[in-house]
Enzyme design. Sequence first.
Site, PDB file in Angstrom:
ATOM      1  N   ALA A   7       0.092   2.852 -31.034  1.00 44.69           N
ATOM      2  CA  ALA A   7       0.713   4.075 -31.539  1.00 44.69           C
ATOM      3  C   ALA A   7       2.103   4.307 -30.956  1.00 44.69           C
ATOM      4  O   ALA A   7       2.809   5.235 -31.371  1.00 44.69           O
ATOM      5  CB  ALA A   7      -0.183   5.272 -31.228  1.00 44.69           C
ATOM      6  N   ASP A   8       2.513   3.469 -30.004  1.00 40.59           N
ATOM      7  CA  ASP A   8       3.813   3.647 -29.361  1.00 40.59           C
ATOM      8  C   ASP A   8       4.937   3.298 -30.347  1.00 40.59           C
ATOM      9  O   ASP A   8       4.972   2.200 -30.913  1.00 40.59           O
ATOM     10  CB  ASP A   8       3.899   2.746 -28.129  1.00 40.59           C
ATOM     11  CG  ASP A   8       5.175   2.985 -27.331  1.00 40.59           C
ATOM     12  OD1 ASP A   8       5.155   3.834 -26.427  1.00 40.59           O
ATOM     13  OD2 ASP A   8       6.201   2.332 -27.629  1.00 40.59           O
ATOM     14  N   ILE A   9       5.853   4.227 -30.534  1.00 42.13           N
ATOM     15  CA  ILE A   9       6.930   4.042 -31.511  1.00 42.13           C
ATOM     16  C   ILE A   9       7.822   2.872 -31.120  1.00 42.13           C
ATOM     17  O   ILE A   9       8.272   2.097 -31.980  1.00 42.13           O
ATOM     18  CB  ILE A   9       7.760   5.340 -31.647  1.00 42.13           C
ATOM     19  CG1 ILE A   9       6.891   6.452 -32.257  1.00 42.13           C
ATOM     20  CG2 ILE A   9       8.996   5.109 -32.517  1.00 42.13           C
ATOM     21  CD1 ILE A   9       7.542   7.819 -32.257  1.00 42.13           C
TER      22      ILE A   9
END
Length: 288
Positions: free
Chosen positions: A242-244
Amino acid sequence: MWSETVKVDGPYHFEQVLDRISMDPVVALNQEERYIQVPLVIEDKPYVVKVQALGTVEEPVFNISGTDGETKIQAIEKIRRIFQWDFSLHALTDHFKQTNISQIFEQHAGTPLVLEFDLYSCLMKCIIHQQLNLAFAHTLSERFVKTFGHQVDDVWFYPKPEQVAPLEYEQLTELQFSRRKAEYVIDTSRLITEGKLNLEKLNEFSDEDVIKELVKIRGIGPWTAQNVLLSGLGRPNLFPKADIGIQKAIQKHFKLEKKPTSEEMDQFSEAWSPYLSYATLYLWRSIE
């Protein structure tokens, strides 16, 4: 004063370490003279330990020094763990030569996974950094530390949970924290002081159990829990999908028209295990 010379298996690129850590305005370091001053808490007392590189990437040698000889053994043990000196990067290099991100690993060869200095400051930093661009996230954490923390020999220490727990939410919103984030920081600190969250106990848990324990807490989701596992506990096989930043790095490297889906990230990363944490670090480095 005490000092100790430590030899480490190469490759170990300390300049890459300093370059990445230098983005954090709270940390005291000197890139030209190749040293960092590490704030350590040993037996509930603050100490500053200086770590200076003397060797090369292929033959790394470090001088560790401090002021209190009685803490020397504990300090060296903590430093070895923070800078991951007991993990040889040779196996890592060999593993990723065969993968679809071998080019990134060649470019950043010898970059280790360096941990945050203690679990509480790691957790606070992760909460503060949630859903913010990196520059403003560092600004907020700097305000937090310099308002409620303290200095020893010009080196900043994060406040202890006992110092944060009694704060009013407005004391953080005055620093431009959102109301919700102020609640997360203070309420989590209260759980720690009340004994309802034992950070040190997390070392004994599996990755899955750490995540289960942390996401029970309001304000801590999977992204934050995974980052604590990676940056606080040094677990080697974490991949925060989920880390951009990870999404952007994969999009750039694989020349995708849009950000990858979760399924695409699973496909791309299939061969990266059991070193997903290092893939995460090197992907971050590729866009920083």
